[in-house]
Design a protein around this motif. Structure first.
Motif, PDB file in Angstrom:
ATOM      1  N   SER A  30      -5.552  -4.164   6.033  1.00 26.17           N
ATOM      2  CA  SER A  30      -4.878  -3.398   7.081  1.00 26.17           C
ATOM      3  C   SER A  30      -3.370  -3.628   7.101  1.00 26.17           C
ATOM      4  O   SER A  30      -2.646  -2.942   7.830  1.00 26.17           O
ATOM      5  N   SER A  31      -2.879  -4.552   6.304  1.00 30.85           N
ATOM      6  CA  SER A  31      -1.440  -4.829   6.208  1.00 30.85           C
ATOM      7  C   SER A  31      -0.765  -4.010   5.124  1.00 30.85           C
ATOM      8  O   SER A  31       0.421  -4.218   4.852  1.00 30.85           O
ATOM      9  N   TYR A  32      -1.490  -3.100   4.524  1.00 33.58           N
ATOM     10  CA  TYR A  32      -0.955  -2.323   3.412  1.00 33.58           C
ATOM     11  C   TYR A  32      -1.109  -0.827   3.653  1.00 33.58           C
ATOM     12  O   TYR A  32      -2.186  -0.354   4.033  1.00 33.58           O
ATOM     13  N   ALA A  33      -0.022  -0.106   3.408  1.00 36.61           N
ATOM     14  CA  ALA A  33      -0.119   1.331   3.281  1.00 36.61           C
ATOM     15  C   ALA A  33      -0.747   1.626   1.923  1.00 36.61           C
ATOM     16  O   ALA A  33      -0.572   0.863   0.972  1.00 36.61           O
ATOM     17  N   MET A  34      -1.484   2.723   1.854  1.00 37.24           N
ATOM     18  CA  MET A  34      -2.201   3.041   0.624  1.00 37.24           C
ATOM     19  C   MET A  34      -1.789   4.410   0.090  1.00 37.24           C
ATOM     20  O   MET A  34      -1.417   5.318   0.851  1.00 37.24           O
ATOM     21  N   GLY A  35      -1.863   4.530  -1.207  1.00 36.36           N
ATOM     22  CA  GLY A  35      -1.561   5.816  -1.833  1.00 36.36           C
ATOM     23  C   GLY A  35      -2.491   6.068  -2.996  1.00 36.36           C
ATOM     24  O   GLY A  35      -3.031   5.138  -3.595  1.00 36.36           O
ATOM     25  N   TRP A  36      -2.693   7.338  -3.281  1.00 37.53           N
ATOM     26  CA  TRP A  36      -3.400   7.770  -4.486  1.00 37.53           C
ATOM     27  C   TRP A  36      -2.406   8.545  -5.356  1.00 37.53           C
ATOM     28  O   TRP A  36      -1.701   9.429  -4.858  1.00 37.53           O
ATOM     29  N   PHE A  37      -2.375   8.194  -6.621  1.00 36.65           N
ATOM     30  CA  PHE A  37      -1.518   8.846  -7.598  1.00 36.65           C
ATOM     31  C   PHE A  37      -2.393   9.375  -8.724  1.00 36.65           C
ATOM     32  O   PHE A  37      -3.539   8.947  -8.888  1.00 36.65           O
ATOM     33  N   VAL A  93      -5.964  10.755 -14.778  1.00 42.02           N
ATOM     34  CA  VAL A  93      -6.368   9.420 -14.364  1.00 42.02           C
ATOM     35  C   VAL A  93      -5.814   9.213 -12.951  1.00 42.02           C
ATOM     36  O   VAL A  93      -4.623   9.429 -12.717  1.00 42.02           O
ATOM     37  N   TYR A  94      -6.682   8.822 -12.057  1.00 37.33           N
ATOM     38  CA  TYR A  94      -6.308   8.621 -10.658  1.00 37.33           C
ATOM     39  C   TYR A  94      -6.190   7.128 -10.370  1.00 37.33           C
ATOM     40  O   TYR A  94      -7.080   6.347 -10.725  1.00 37.33           O
ATOM     41  N   TYR A  95      -5.085   6.765  -9.718  1.00 36.66           N
ATOM     42  CA  TYR A  95      -4.801   5.371  -9.384  1.00 36.66           C
ATOM     43  C   TYR A  95      -4.653   5.225  -7.872  1.00 36.66           C
ATOM     44  O   TYR A  95      -4.036   6.070  -7.222  1.00 36.66           O
ATOM     45  N   CYS A  96      -5.184   4.139  -7.350  1.00 36.80           N
ATOM     46  CA  CYS A  96      -4.834   3.790  -5.982  1.00 36.80           C
ATOM     47  C   CYS A  96      -3.794   2.678  -6.026  1.00 36.80           C
ATOM     48  O   CYS A  96      -3.702   1.923  -6.998  1.00 36.80           O
ATOM     49  N   ALA A  97      -3.007   2.627  -4.964  1.00 33.22           N
ATOM     50  CA  ALA A  97      -1.918   1.661  -4.893  1.00 33.22           C
ATOM     51  C   ALA A  97      -1.741   1.194  -3.459  1.00 33.22           C
ATOM     52  O   ALA A  97      -2.039   1.937  -2.514  1.00 33.22           O
ATOM     53  N   ALA A  98      -1.246  -0.035  -3.310  1.00 35.65           N
ATOM     54  CA  ALA A  98      -1.033  -0.636  -1.996  1.00 35.65           C
ATOM     55  C   ALA A  98       0.424  -1.039  -1.844  1.00 35.65           C
ATOM     56  O   ALA A  98       1.022  -1.610  -2.761  1.00 35.65           O
ATOM     57  N   SER A  99       0.964  -0.729  -0.669  1.00 34.11           N
ATOM     58  CA  SER A  99       2.345  -1.076  -0.354  1.00 34.11           C
ATOM     59  C   SER A  99       2.382  -1.964   0.876  1.00 34.11           C
ATOM     60  O   SER A  99       1.711  -1.678   1.866  1.00 34.11           O
ATOM     61  N   ALA A 100       3.211  -3.020   0.806  1.00 34.23           N
ATOM     62  CA  ALA A 100       3.337  -3.930   1.942  1.00 34.23           C
ATOM     63  C   ALA A 100       4.218  -3.357   3.052  1.00 34.23           C
ATOM     64  O   ALA A 100       4.401  -4.001   4.078  1.00 34.23           O
ATOM     65  N   ASP A 108       6.141   5.876  -6.454  1.00 38.80           N
ATOM     66  CA  ASP A 108       5.378   4.736  -6.972  1.00 38.80           C
ATOM     67  C   ASP A 108       6.184   3.450  -6.923  1.00 38.80           C
ATOM     68  O   ASP A 108       5.591   2.354  -6.941  1.00 38.80           O
ATOM     69  N   GLY A 109       7.499   3.538  -6.841  1.00 41.41           N
ATOM     70  CA  GLY A 109       8.322   2.350  -6.741  1.00 41.41           C
ATOM     71  C   GLY A 109       8.153   1.591  -5.442  1.00 41.41           C
ATOM     72  O   GLY A 109       8.550   0.428  -5.344  1.00 41.41           O
ATOM     73  N   ASN A 110       7.567   2.225  -4.438  1.00 39.96           N
ATOM     74  CA  ASN A 110       7.352   1.571  -3.145  1.00 39.96           C
ATOM     75  C   ASN A 110       6.044   0.780  -3.090  1.00 39.96           C
ATOM     76  O   ASN A 110       5.769   0.137  -2.088  1.00 39.96           O
ATOM     77  N   TYR A 111       5.256   0.853  -4.123  1.00 39.30           N
ATOM     78  CA  TYR A 111       3.949   0.219  -4.121  1.00 39.30           C
ATOM     79  C   TYR A 111       3.968  -1.082  -4.918  1.00 39.30           C
ATOM     80  O   TYR A 111       4.550  -1.156  -5.998  1.00 39.30           O
ATOM     81  N   ASN A 112       3.307  -2.080  -4.348  1.00 38.07           N
ATOM     82  CA  ASN A 112       3.323  -3.422  -4.916  1.00 38.07           C
ATOM     83  C   ASN A 112       2.130  -3.700  -5.840  1.00 38.07           C
ATOM     84  O   ASN A 112       2.227  -4.521  -6.743  1.00 38.07           O
ATOM     85  N   TYR A 113       1.006  -3.058  -5.563  1.00 39.88           N
ATOM     86  CA  TYR A 113      -0.220  -3.354  -6.294  1.00 39.88           C
ATOM     87  C   TYR A 113      -0.895  -2.050  -6.721  1.00 39.88           C
ATOM     88  O   TYR A 113      -0.871  -1.067  -5.978  1.00 39.88           O
ATOM     89  N   TRP A 114      -1.518  -2.115  -7.909  1.00 39.57           N
ATOM     90  CA  TRP A 114      -2.142  -0.934  -8.481  1.00 39.57           C
ATOM     91  C   TRP A 114      -3.535  -1.265  -9.008  1.00 39.57           C
ATOM     92  O   TRP A 114      -3.770  -2.364  -9.501  1.00 39.57           O
ATOM     93  N   GLY A 115      -4.407  -0.268  -8.916  1.00 38.67           N
ATOM     94  CA  GLY A 115      -5.692  -0.381  -9.570  1.00 38.67           C
ATOM     95  C   GLY A 115      -5.584  -0.004 -11.036  1.00 38.67           C
ATOM     96  O   GLY A 115      -4.513   0.390 -11.519  1.00 38.67           O
ATOM     97  N   GLN A 116      -6.698  -0.097 -11.732  1.00 41.99           N
ATOM     98  CA  GLN A 116      -6.708   0.165 -13.169  1.00 41.99           C
ATOM     99  C   GLN A 116      -6.847   1.647 -13.492  1.00 41.99           C
ATOM    100  O   GLN A 116      -6.631   2.056 -14.640  1.00 41.99           O
ATOM    101  N   GLY A 117      -7.204   2.443 -12.506  1.00 40.08           N
ATOM    102  CA  GLY A 117      -7.323   3.877 -12.706  1.00 40.08           C
ATOM    103  C   GLY A 117      -8.746   4.307 -12.987  1.00 40.08           C
ATOM    104  O   GLY A 117      -9.550   3.546 -13.526  1.00 40.08           O
ATOM    105  N   THR A 118      -9.054   5.535 -12.603  1.00 41.83           N
ATOM    106  CA  THR A 118     -10.362   6.120 -12.886  1.00 41.83           C
ATOM    107  C   THR A 118     -10.149   7.560 -13.351  1.00 41.83           C
ATOM    108  O   THR A 118      -9.327   8.297 -12.789  1.00 41.83           O
TER     109      THR A 118
END
Length: 124
Positions: A30-37, A93-100, A108-118
């Motif tokens: 809950s401390s992270y904003a989330m995005g899908w790329f 390929v779809y990636y999720c990402a988390a931003s603090a 995408d520069g605002n995101y700190n963590y990324w998944g491996q993609g699907t």
């Protein structure tokens, strides 16, 4: 350190639906904003949708507005991307990402963590 694992991709016919999931661990979700790329072959990675920490605000790229829905379940540490009325041009390929951060982030520069993609493939 937050780990993100996407699932739910696959092959679907045009007009079909898929739901992507992004399971988070190693942090307070809950401390992270989330995005899908998404990134198609030969193209840049672009934002598809984003959601604030609380889920109160969302953003959609024009190309998916009205067809895709981003959501999050903070109790389950999971973000989702419901994709309806899929088109061949949604293939990527779809990636999720988390931003603090506290906001709603489209770069995408605002995101700190990324998944491996699907992989999502939509056949015509």
């Amino acid at each position: 350190q937050v780990q993100l694992v996407e699932s739910g991709g696959g092959l679907v016919q045009a007009g079909g639906s898929l739901r992507l999931s992004c399971a988070a661990s190693g942090g307070t979700f809950s401390s992270y904003a989330m995005g899908w790329f998404r990134q198609a072959p030969g193209k840049e990675r672009d934002v598809v949708a984003a959601v604030r920490r609380s889920g109160s605000s969302t953003y959609y790229a024009d190309s998916v507005k009205g067809r895709f829905t981003i959501s999050r379940d903070n109790a389950k540490n999971t973000a989702y991307l419901q994709m309806n009325s899929l088109k061949p041009e949604d293939t990527a390929v779809y990636y999720c990402a988390a931003s603090a951060g506290w906001g709603l982030y489209l770069s995408d520069g605002n995101y700190n963590y990324w998944g491996q993609g699907t992989q999502v493939t939509v056949s015509s």
